[in-house]
Each structure stands twice: as structure tokens, then as C-alpha cells.
Design a protein around this motif. Structure first.
Motif, mmCIF file in Angstrom:
data_model
loop_
_atom_site.group_PDB
_atom_site.id
_atom_site.type_symbol
_atom_site.label_atom_id
_atom_site.label_comp_id
_atom_site.label_asym_id
_atom_site.label_seq_id
_atom_site.Cartn_x
_atom_site.Cartn_y
_atom_site.Cartn_z
ATOM 1 N N TYR A 149 36.395 54.134 50.329
ATOM 2 C CA TYR A 149 37.226 53.615 51.424
ATOM 3 C C TYR A 149 36.546 52.447 52.128
ATOM 4 N N ALA A 150 35.219 52.500 52.231
ATOM 5 C CA ALA A 150 34.496 51.410 52.877
ATOM 6 C C ALA A 150 34.628 50.106 52.083
ATOM 7 N N HIS A 151 34.681 50.232 50.752
ATOM 8 C CA HIS A 151 34.783 49.053 49.896
ATOM 9 C C HIS A 151 36.201 48.501 49.834
ATOM 10 N N PHE A 152 37.199 49.385 49.823
ATOM 11 C CA PHE A 152 38.567 48.939 49.534
ATOM 12 C C PHE A 152 39.583 49.250 50.633
ATOM 13 N N GLY A 153 39.241 50.097 51.579
ATOM 14 C CA GLY A 153 40.111 50.325 52.719
ATOM 15 C C GLY A 153 41.163 51.389 52.532
ATOM 16 N N SER A 154 41.816 51.389 51.382
ATOM 17 C CA SER A 154 42.879 52.365 51.127
ATOM 18 C C SER A 154 43.100 52.488 49.627
ATOM 19 N N LYS A 155 43.808 53.517 49.246
ATOM 20 C CA LYS A 155 44.146 53.721 47.834
ATOM 21 C C LYS A 155 45.022 52.578 47.332
ATOM 22 N N GLU A 156 45.951 52.114 48.180
ATOM 23 C CA GLU A 156 46.836 51.008 47.793
ATOM 24 C C GLU A 156 46.035 49.740 47.523
ATOM 25 N N ASN A 157 45.081 49.445 48.414
ATOM 26 C CA ASN A 157 44.250 48.259 48.209
ATOM 27 C C ASN A 157 43.402 48.379 46.947
ATOM 28 N N LEU A 158 42.904 49.576 46.689
ATOM 29 C CA LEU A 158 42.116 49.804 45.484
ATOM 30 C C LEU A 158 42.967 49.559 44.248
ATOM 31 N N PHE A 159 44.159 50.092 44.237
ATOM 32 C CA PHE A 159 45.074 49.907 43.110
ATOM 33 C C PHE A 159 45.387 48.426 42.899
ATOM 34 N N ASN A 160 45.658 47.725 44.014
ATOM 35 C CA ASN A 160 45.961 46.298 43.907
ATOM 36 C C ASN A 160 44.785 45.519 43.328
ATOM 37 N N ARG A 161 43.558 45.882 43.731
ATOM 38 C CA ARG A 161 42.376 45.204 43.214
ATOM 39 C C ARG A 161 42.203 45.467 41.719
ATOM 40 N N SER A 195 38.950 61.153 45.621
ATOM 41 C CA SER A 195 37.740 61.951 45.461
ATOM 42 C C SER A 195 37.270 61.951 44.014
ATOM 43 N N GLN A 196 38.214 62.109 43.077
ATOM 44 C CA GLN A 196 37.863 62.123 41.665
ATOM 45 C C GLN A 196 37.386 60.758 41.206
ATOM 46 N N ILE A 197 38.026 59.698 41.697
ATOM 47 C CA ILE A 197 37.605 58.341 41.344
ATOM 48 C C ILE A 197 36.166 58.115 41.799
ATOM 49 N N ALA A 198 35.883 58.515 43.032
ATOM 50 C CA ALA A 198 34.534 58.344 43.562
ATOM 51 C C ALA A 198 33.522 59.130 42.744
ATOM 52 N N GLU A 199 33.863 60.360 42.396
ATOM 53 C CA GLU A 199 32.954 61.187 41.607
ATOM 54 C C GLU A 199 32.702 60.576 40.238
ATOM 55 N N ASP A 200 33.768 60.098 39.592
ATOM 56 C CA ASP A 200 33.625 59.494 38.269
ATOM 57 C C ASP A 200 32.757 58.238 38.312
ATOM 58 N N ALA A 201 32.782 57.556 39.457
ATOM 59 C CA ALA A 201 31.998 56.327 39.600
ATOM 60 C C ALA A 201 30.574 56.611 40.066
ATOM 61 N N GLY A 202 30.253 57.885 40.302
ATOM 62 C CA GLY A 202 28.931 58.220 40.806
ATOM 63 C C GLY A 202 28.749 57.811 42.241
ATOM 64 N N SER A 203 29.849 57.892 43.012
ATOM 65 C CA SER A 203 29.816 57.456 44.397
ATOM 66 C C SER A 203 30.420 58.537 45.282
ATOM 67 N N THR A 204 30.851 58.142 46.471
ATOM 68 C CA THR A 204 31.464 59.074 47.408
ATOM 69 C C THR A 204 32.792 58.517 47.898
ATOM 70 N N ASP A 213 31.098 47.059 42.741
ATOM 71 C CA ASP A 213 32.555 47.058 42.854
ATOM 72 C C ASP A 213 33.205 47.201 41.483
ATOM 73 N N ASP A 214 32.640 46.545 40.474
ATOM 74 C CA ASP A 214 33.211 46.634 39.132
ATOM 75 C C ASP A 214 33.149 48.060 38.596
ATOM 76 N N GLU A 215 32.067 48.772 38.884
ATOM 77 C CA GLU A 215 31.957 50.162 38.436
ATOM 78 C C GLU A 215 32.972 51.039 39.153
ATOM 79 N N LEU A 216 33.186 50.784 40.438
ATOM 80 C CA LEU A 216 34.214 51.526 41.175
ATOM 81 C C LEU A 216 35.600 51.209 40.616
ATOM 82 N N LEU A 217 35.831 49.944 40.312
ATOM 83 C CA LEU A 217 37.129 49.538 39.768
ATOM 84 C C LEU A 217 37.334 50.102 38.361
ATOM 85 N N ASP A 218 36.269 50.188 37.574
ATOM 86 C CA ASP A 218 36.375 50.779 36.233
ATOM 87 C C ASP A 218 36.838 52.232 36.323
ATOM 88 N N ALA A 219 36.222 52.984 37.247
ATOM 89 C CA ALA A 219 36.604 54.386 37.421
ATOM 90 C C ALA A 219 38.031 54.500 37.919
#
Length: 202
Positions: free
Chosen positions: A46-58, A32-41, A10-16
Motif C-alpha cells: 500500500y505504501a508503494h501503490f496506494g490502493s489495489k486499483e492503482n497497483l492494477f493500473n501500474r 495480502s497474497q500478492i505481498a507474500e508472493d513478493a516477499g513483502s508485506t 517495484d518490479d518484483e512487486l509488480l511481477d507478483a
């Protein structure tokens, strides 16, 4: 970079995500770019954070937690310093953090521009934490002097100090004023003068 076999934390996803939001803003940062930068999909994101808004809030919540963890212990270092020295120390600590963390500075600016309600509640919570700590320091000083203000006012004084710092930080972020040394000196002089006026002997 392309997705790897190892699942990013999660920290690596949040870093990206933090890097993307800080550089492009909320609206223009793509999942899509965030996922690519994190080496993910993208589905994993979306499975980890649900939405872009939730990701931003985290992302913002994590950064605010880091700010508290990094800065708050430094407030205890003022010890038996006088009011002027204490104010100068507290302002310098905050300014140094802002100066040393440009990505965090950009992220906070983006969150202000986004005006998201969850962000407002988080900022208010952080404000309360710092106000309570500064109130402790103010009350400690008031115990040693014959002040003209009542003992019930340390929190109001602390709110004034913290609020002034937040207002100046907002000015810096929105208007791109990065003369940290000058601004720190200005705020320190302003608050020290005000505190001296409030706490002078009868």
C-alpha cells in the motif's frame, strides 16, 4: 514465501501482482497474497501503490509499455515488402507476442473485464501509437502506386487495420479462441483483400 530482509523492488512487486491478477482476476486477487508472493508485506504494498486499483493500473501500464517496446520496432522490418507481405508480417508479429506471453494475454483479458476508465485511456493511447506507425507504412505504399484513395486517408486505413487486430484480439481473449495460426491467416487474408481493393490502379 515469508517476508525477507531485502526490500523487493517495484518490479518484483509488480511481477507478483501480475501473476495474481492474471490467475485470479482483479476482484479475487488479494493484496495480502500478492505481498507474500513478493516477499513483502501488505503495508509495504500500500505504501508503494496506494490502493489495489492503482497497483492494477501500474501492472497493466507496465505490460502495455512492454508490448510497444517489443512489437513496434518490428514494424520497421517490413522495409520494401509489398502490401500483402507487410500485412502478413505485422499480423504475425502481434500474434506471436500474444501466443508467447500467456500471462500478458490473461492480464489484458482481466483488464477488459474490469472496464476501468484508466485502462481505457491507456489502451486508446497505445492504439494511437500503433495507428500512427501503420499509417507511415501505408503512406509509403501509396506513394508507389496510382491509388484510388486520396493521400489524406492513410491514417484511416491504418485505424481500420489496427482496429481489426484489436477486435480479433478481444475475441481471442474473451472467447478463449487460441488457434493463433488460423486467426492470423484469416485476418491477413481479410486485410490484404481490403487493401488491394482500396489501392488498385484506376
Amino acid at each position: 514465501m515469508p517476508p525477507t530482509q531485502r526490500r523487493p523492488t517495484d518490479d518484483e512487486l509488480l511481477d507478483a501482482a501480475m501473476a495474481a491478477f492474471a490467475e485470479h482476476g482483479f476482484a479475487n486477487a488479494g493484496m495480502s497474497q500478492i505481498a507474500e508472493d513478493a516477499g513483502s508485506t501488505k503495508p509495504t504494498l500500500y505504501a508503494h501503490f496506494g490502493s489495489k486499483e492503482n497497483l492494477f493500473n501500474r501492472v497493466v501500464q507496465r505490460e502495455l509499455t512492454r508490448i510497444v517496446t517489443d512489437i513496434l520496432p518490428r514494424y520497421d522490418e517490413v522495409g520494401d515488402q509489398g502490401i500483402e507481405e507487410s500485412v502478413d508480417t505485422l499480423i504475425t508479429v502481434g500474434m506471436n507476442y500474444i501466443s508467447a506471453n500467456p500471462q500478458a494475454r490473461q492480464l489484458i483479458r482481466v483488464s477488459i473485464e474490469a472496464s476501468a476508465d484508466p485502462m481505457l485511456s491507456q489502451f486508446l493511447a497505445i492504439n494511437e501509437i500503433f495507428t500512427a506507425k501503420v499509417a507511415e507504412l501505408v503512406e509509403r505504399h501509396l506513394e508507389t502506386i496510382d491509388a484510388k484513395i486520396t493521400s489524406g486517408n492513410p491514417r484511416a486505413i491504418a485505424a481500420t487495420i489496427v482496429g481489426s487486430g484489436i477486435a480479433l484480439a478481444h475475441h481471442m481473449l474473451v472467447h478463449g479462441d487460441d488457434d493463433f495460426e488460423r486467426l492470423a491467416r484469416m485476418l491477413s487474408t481479410f486485410l490484404s483483400g481490403g487493401l488491394q481493393a482500396l489501392t488498385h490502379r484506376r
